[in-house]
Motif scaffolding. Sequence first.
Motif, mmCIF file in Angstrom:
data_model
loop_
_atom_site.group_PDB
_atom_site.id
_atom_site.type_symbol
_atom_site.label_atom_id
_atom_site.label_comp_id
_atom_site.label_asym_id
_atom_site.label_seq_id
_atom_site.Cartn_x
_atom_site.Cartn_y
_atom_site.Cartn_z
ATOM 1 N N VAL A 70 62.966 51.109 92.936
ATOM 2 C CA VAL A 70 63.843 49.944 92.772
ATOM 3 C C VAL A 70 64.455 49.541 94.113
ATOM 4 C CG1 VAL A 70 66.018 49.166 91.759
ATOM 5 C CG2 VAL A 70 64.346 50.387 90.352
ATOM 6 N N ALA A 71 64.941 50.535 94.868
ATOM 7 C CA ALA A 71 65.553 50.232 96.171
ATOM 8 C C ALA A 71 64.535 49.617 97.133
ATOM 9 C CB ALA A 71 66.161 51.498 96.760
ATOM 10 N N ASP A 72 63.337 50.224 97.176
ATOM 11 C CA ASP A 72 62.303 49.695 98.079
ATOM 12 C C ASP A 72 61.850 48.297 97.646
ATOM 13 O OD1 ASP A 72 62.450 51.946 99.610
ATOM 14 O OD2 ASP A 72 60.661 52.897 98.732
ATOM 15 N N ALA A 73 61.762 48.081 96.342
ATOM 16 C CA ALA A 73 61.341 46.762 95.843
ATOM 17 C C ALA A 73 62.340 45.686 96.263
ATOM 18 C CB ALA A 73 61.186 46.797 94.325
ATOM 19 N N GLN A 74 63.638 46.002 96.158
ATOM 20 C CA GLN A 74 64.655 45.033 96.557
ATOM 21 C C GLN A 74 64.599 44.758 98.061
ATOM 22 O OE1 GLN A 74 66.874 43.351 94.315
ATOM 23 N NE2 GLN A 74 65.163 44.165 93.122
ATOM 24 N N ARG A 75 64.366 45.828 98.834
ATOM 25 C CA ARG A 75 64.301 45.659 100.285
ATOM 26 C C ARG A 75 63.093 44.812 100.696
ATOM 27 N NH1 ARG A 75 61.605 48.410 104.145
ATOM 28 N NH2 ARG A 75 60.895 49.940 102.597
ATOM 29 N N ILE A 76 61.927 45.110 100.125
ATOM 30 C CA ILE A 76 60.718 44.350 100.481
ATOM 31 C C ILE A 76 60.818 42.908 99.998
ATOM 32 C CG2 ILE A 76 58.228 44.177 100.108
ATOM 33 C CD1 ILE A 76 58.155 47.237 99.957
ATOM 34 N N ALA A 77 61.372 42.715 98.804
ATOM 35 C CA ALA A 77 61.529 41.349 98.301
ATOM 36 C C ALA A 77 62.439 40.536 99.214
ATOM 37 C CB ALA A 77 62.092 41.381 96.876
ATOM 38 N N LEU A 78 63.533 41.159 99.687
ATOM 39 C CA LEU A 78 64.447 40.462 100.595
ATOM 40 C C LEU A 78 63.755 40.122 101.914
ATOM 41 C CD1 LEU A 78 67.302 39.464 101.228
ATOM 42 C CD2 LEU A 78 67.853 41.775 102.031
ATOM 43 N N LEU A 79 62.979 41.062 102.451
ATOM 44 C CA LEU A 79 62.260 40.812 103.699
ATOM 45 C C LEU A 79 61.216 39.697 103.538
ATOM 46 C CD1 LEU A 79 61.743 44.479 104.971
ATOM 47 C CD2 LEU A 79 63.233 42.732 105.965
ATOM 48 N N LEU A 80 60.537 39.696 102.391
ATOM 49 C CA LEU A 80 59.549 38.638 102.142
ATOM 50 C C LEU A 80 60.217 37.266 102.043
ATOM 51 C CD1 LEU A 80 57.023 40.255 99.630
ATOM 52 C CD2 LEU A 80 56.454 39.186 101.822
ATOM 53 N N ARG A 81 61.332 37.203 101.317
ATOM 54 C CA ARG A 81 62.037 35.915 101.196
ATOM 55 C C ARG A 81 62.528 35.441 102.558
ATOM 56 N NH1 ARG A 81 63.932 38.080 96.206
ATOM 57 N NH2 ARG A 81 65.822 38.912 97.213
ATOM 58 N N GLU A 82 63.070 36.367 103.331
ATOM 59 C CA GLU A 82 63.556 36.017 104.658
ATOM 60 C C GLU A 82 62.411 35.544 105.551
ATOM 61 O OE1 GLU A 82 64.718 39.081 107.753
ATOM 62 O OE2 GLU A 82 66.702 38.374 107.138
ATOM 63 N N HIS A 83 61.297 36.288 105.501
ATOM 64 C CA HIS A 83 60.126 35.923 106.302
ATOM 65 C C HIS A 83 59.611 34.541 105.906
ATOM 66 C CE1 HIS A 83 55.809 35.592 107.115
ATOM 67 N NE2 HIS A 83 56.067 36.301 108.198
ATOM 68 N N ASP A 84 59.483 34.292 104.596
ATOM 69 C CA ASP A 84 58.947 33.011 104.136
ATOM 70 C C ASP A 84 59.876 31.859 104.499
ATOM 71 O OD1 ASP A 84 56.756 34.311 103.154
ATOM 72 O OD2 ASP A 84 57.417 34.312 101.055
ATOM 73 N N LEU A 85 61.186 32.098 104.463
ATOM 74 C CA LEU A 85 62.137 31.055 104.829
ATOM 75 C C LEU A 85 62.003 30.703 106.302
ATOM 76 C CD1 LEU A 85 64.532 29.221 104.168
ATOM 77 C CD2 LEU A 85 66.045 31.157 104.656
ATOM 78 N N VAL A 86 62.006 31.712 107.152
ATOM 79 C CA VAL A 86 61.879 31.471 108.595
ATOM 80 C C VAL A 86 60.530 30.842 108.919
ATOM 81 C CG1 VAL A 86 61.753 32.590 110.861
ATOM 82 C CG2 VAL A 86 63.485 33.308 109.195
ATOM 83 N N SER A 87 59.474 31.366 108.287
ATOM 84 C CA SER A 87 58.139 30.840 108.533
ATOM 85 C C SER A 87 58.035 29.390 108.075
ATOM 86 C CB SER A 87 57.098 31.685 107.806
ATOM 87 O OG SER A 87 55.808 31.149 107.968
ATOM 88 N N GLY A 88 58.653 29.086 106.922
ATOM 89 C CA GLY A 88 58.609 27.722 106.411
ATOM 90 C C GLY A 88 59.303 26.745 107.332
ATOM 91 N N VAL A 89 60.461 27.127 107.855
ATOM 92 C CA VAL A 89 61.186 26.261 108.788
ATOM 93 C C VAL A 89 60.359 26.035 110.053
ATOM 94 C CG1 VAL A 89 63.226 26.102 110.271
ATOM 95 C CG2 VAL A 89 63.459 26.890 107.909
ATOM 96 N N SER A 90 59.739 27.120 110.535
ATOM 97 C CA SER A 90 58.911 27.009 111.734
ATOM 98 C C SER A 90 57.709 26.099 111.494
ATOM 99 C CB SER A 90 58.443 28.398 112.160
ATOM 100 O OG SER A 90 57.585 28.325 113.280
ATOM 101 N N ARG A 91 57.084 26.244 110.329
ATOM 102 C CA ARG A 91 55.919 25.398 110.027
ATOM 103 C C ARG A 91 56.317 23.935 109.853
ATOM 104 N NH1 ARG A 91 52.565 27.730 105.196
ATOM 105 N NH2 ARG A 91 51.237 25.958 105.785
ATOM 106 N N LEU A 92 57.467 23.699 109.266
ATOM 107 C CA LEU A 92 57.956 22.319 109.155
ATOM 108 C C LEU A 92 58.168 21.709 110.532
ATOM 109 C CD1 LEU A 92 60.486 22.349 106.171
ATOM 110 C CD2 LEU A 92 58.436 20.922 106.390
ATOM 111 N N ALA A 93 58.718 22.503 111.442
ATOM 112 C CA ALA A 93 58.928 22.011 112.806
ATOM 113 C C ALA A 93 57.591 21.685 113.467
ATOM 114 C CB ALA A 93 59.696 23.050 113.626
#
Length: 380
Positions: A70-93
């Motif tokens: 459960v702890a690892d799932a929450q950590r990886i999910a948070l990292l994925l969301r963070e990565h996708d958000l940053v990546s999405g902003v970069s791709r939009l730029a």
Amino acid sequence: MSTSGDPAERRAALISAAHSLHNRARALLGSRADPARRPDEAPDLESLTETCLAALGSPGADVVGLGRVVADAQRIALLLREHDLVSGVSRLARAEQGLARLRACPSTATLLAEVCPEVTRSCGFARVLLSRVEDGRWLPWQVNDAVAGEPWVAAWSMNSIPLDESIRETQLLREHRAALVNDVTAPDIHPIIREGRSHSYVVAPIVPAGRVLGFLHADHEAESRACDETDRDILGRFAEGFGHLYERTALLEQMRARRGRVRELLASVDRALLDLTEAELELGTPTSATATPVRALREPPPELTPRETEVLELIVAGASNREIAARLVVGEGTVKTHVKRIFAKLGNLNRAQVIARYAAAEPPRVNASGRRPRGVGGQR
């Protein structure tokens, strides 16, 4: 887990970690965990967390192991969301930068030739298709290099598709929105999409100023990762900007064409006015240059040179440009130059106005006795 700075490699490492975690959970839970997805897709970590939490109260449950999952799932999910958000902003730029480059295209032909390669370069898609809509039918327009050699494109070019209610694209044109398609077996997916061997794609309508122009389709190739919501949003934004650019470029082309026609018209008018200004105005019917009587002006305009004054006297006497050239023994082109300068110095008058003004300024005629003849200057 990889710490590479490359966004694609980092995301792949996060997804790999998520799959490893999913396998750990399946070992702890057995069949109660959802089956794994494609290797390039992250498992549903939220559902996995809920399943593990529910299993914690079961008899014989590995509380420590499930707690770590459960702890690892929450950590990886948070990292994925963070990565996708940053990546999405970069791709939009990058997409905005791509649109800025397209803005420099001087014509619609150049814009169309550049759009698919630019989508590949700035939006990160492997295969790109620009299609157009004409008279309710749908057919390909431009493709990038990854699609150019595929036989289904040529077949589609020769046999356009009617845009009826049986295909997804018709609905998207009506709704003016981009879409993510992960199920290409759905009944509203046209067979031409399946011929392209796409298992997941995004599509965005191009509708500038309410006018249906066509679609942009893109994917990450048949063997690569599935498209996601970020891909949909990126392509939707690009399609919107491209639609405005196409309208703007087409309008500029029309304006340039009209400006060219106006210039030609103005040039024709200018030539006609010049011909009219230089038209030979014959007063009487002199038979030669020597037959034209010339009388010195009483008050020649002071702004004229002596030669221009001579020319003006001959104009007032009714001489044509050819006669003036013969009288002054100069070329007719030289006479035309003098005439232009004279008319300009006298206030842009034409030939008739100059004759009317300066012929009336001649001194009155007198007879041998020094008196004005009867009928001249208001005398009896």
